[in-house]
Design a protein around this motif. Structure first.
Motif, short mmCIF file in Angstrom:
data_model
loop_
_atom_site.label_atom_id
_atom_site.label_comp_id
_atom_site.label_asym_id
_atom_site.label_seq_id
_atom_site.Cartn_x
_atom_site.Cartn_y
_atom_site.Cartn_z
N ASN A 59 0.68 -1.22 0.40
CA ASN A 59 -0.18 -0.20 0.15
C ASN A 59 0.97 1.45 0.01
O ASN A 59 1.93 1.23 1.02
CB ASN A 59 -1.09 -0.31 1.29
CG ASN A 59 -2.01 0.84 1.14
OD1 ASN A 59 -1.53 2.26 1.54
ND2 ASN A 59 -3.24 1.16 1.03
N CYS A 83 -9.76 -1.54 -6.77
CA CYS A 83 -8.43 -1.45 -5.97
C CYS A 83 -7.32 -0.72 -7.69
O CYS A 83 -7.52 -1.59 -7.77
CB CYS A 83 -8.31 -2.28 -5.21
SG CYS A 83 -6.66 -2.01 -4.21
N GLU A 115 -3.13 3.20 -5.38
CA GLU A 115 -3.37 2.52 -4.33
C GLU A 115 -2.50 1.40 -3.30
O GLU A 115 -1.66 1.85 -2.16
CB GLU A 115 -4.63 2.04 -3.97
CG GLU A 115 -4.84 1.67 -2.62
CD GLU A 115 -6.71 0.38 -2.24
OE1 GLU A 115 -7.32 1.48 -3.19
OE2 GLU A 115 -6.99 0.39 -1.53
N ILE A 116 -2.35 0.53 -4.88
CA ILE A 116 -0.88 -0.63 -4.37
C ILE A 116 -0.13 -0.56 -5.02
O ILE A 116 -0.18 -0.47 -7.19
CB ILE A 116 -2.14 -1.49 -4.35
CG1 ILE A 116 -3.04 -1.85 -2.93
CG2 ILE A 116 -0.94 -2.69 -4.11
CD1 ILE A 116 -3.44 -2.68 -2.56
#
Ligand code: C2E
Ligand code: MG
Ligand code: MG
Ligand code: MG
Length: 286
Positions: free
Chosen positions: A49, A233, A254-255
């Protein structure tokens, strides 16, 4: 039907390249026995993250420790596994192993992570896939929310209607679904609209040149905000530099996953990273 196209594939191959096809058949037989004798293993590549800096997931990537040829990478055997149908038993093993390993990490008290498993078209079309996945989760005792299937656009558009039904089945049992290598297929935007996805992985071809290619920056920025607005996501794959990381952070991606953060590694090694970084702050100091 898929089986016979595999055989046709061999025929063409045999007629044009006799020695190569012998190798191919040998390798195929060795793959069959290798699956049973435990020559395959998984490496795990951490996913972070960006905001918290914590490991929130890992992608399981299969490797083959071949007795004579040494360590083989997916590029050297996945196509053969797909053509021959061996991807079904191999994929079943991968699924079980990844779930079992993820549960093991949870049992050690690490903050739970999601494990991503790649699924080939051939496996996806196999009617037993939902049963296989359910069995893998049940055998491992892993809650479905910690497993994510990575599907490619080409797999999804082959038979979109059936794909939607299957995907709904997976969502129903609680498994997460990512679209892998996003942006390289043909129906990117349509797939985002019609498929019950939870996650979007931006293909690394858009990440590679971010540091100097203005249009790649525009494309990446657009994909990230599109994904976010659709409630997905977003994961950037193939992040190799601090500059790429900074750009992705500025887009609120986000990631992230890539060599800059960690290469695919053994389960033991990832376990050590999880032990260091995924414990809540309070628990770390004891
Ligand atoms: P993928 O699903 O897109 O997996 C990511 C690939 O990119 C991995 O290669 C990984 O090592 C590589 N990679 C990660 N970060 C970076 C980076 O920063 N730079 C560069 N240059 N590469 C990076 P790998 O392990 O060789 O796997 C290749 C492909 O093989 C995978 O692509 C996936 O499509 C397939 N594959 C791997 N494991 C499985 C499996 O268990 N089942 C199936 N069906 N396919 C698999
Ligand atoms: Mg993948
Ligand atoms: Mg990918
Ligand atoms: Mg790929």
């Amino acid at each position: 039907e898929a089986k016979s196209s595999g055989r046709d594939g061999f025929k063409v191959f045999e007629q044009t390249r006799p020695e190569k096809s012998l190798n191919r058949l040998t390798l195929l037989e060795e793959m069959r026995t290798g699956i049973e004798s435990g020559e395959f293993f998984l490496e795990y590549q951490p996913q972070y993250n960006l905001e918290s800096g914590r490991i929130v997931g890992a992608e399981a990537l299969v490797r083959w420790q071949h007795s004579a040829l040494g360590r083989l990478m997916p590029a050297e055997f996945i196509a053969l596994a797909e053509d021959s149908g061996l991807i079904v038993p191999l994929g079943r093993w991968v699924m079980h192993e990844a779930c079992r390993q993820n549960k093991k990490w949870q049992d050690k008290g690490f903050a739970p992570i999601s494990v991503g498993v790649n699924v080939s078209a051939r496996q996806f079309r196999d009617t037993g896939l939902i049963a296989d996945v359910s069995a893998a989760l049940a055998d491992a005792g892993l809650p479905a929310q910690f497993l994510e299937l990575e599907l490619t656009e080409s797999l999804l558009i082959q038979n979109a209607e059936q794909a939607v039904k299957l995907m709904e089945g997976f969502r129903h049992i609680g498994v997460n679904l990512a679209i892998d290598d996003f942006g390289t297929g043909y129906s990117s935007l349509a797939s985002l609209k019609s498929f019950p996805l939870t996650r979007l992985k931006i293909d690394r071809s858009f990440i590679r040149d971010l540091d100097f290619d203005e249009s790649d920056r525009s494309i990446a920025r657009a994909i990230i905000s599109l994904g976010r607005e659709l409630g997905l996501c977003v994961v950037a794959e193939g992040v190799e530099t601090a500059k790429q990381q900074a750009f992705l952070a500025s887009c609120q991606c986000e990631i992230v996953q890539g060599f800059h953060f960690g290469r695919p590694m053994s389960a033991d090694k990832l376990g050590k990273l999880l032990a260091m970084t995924s414990m809540p702050l309070g628990a770390r100091s004891g």
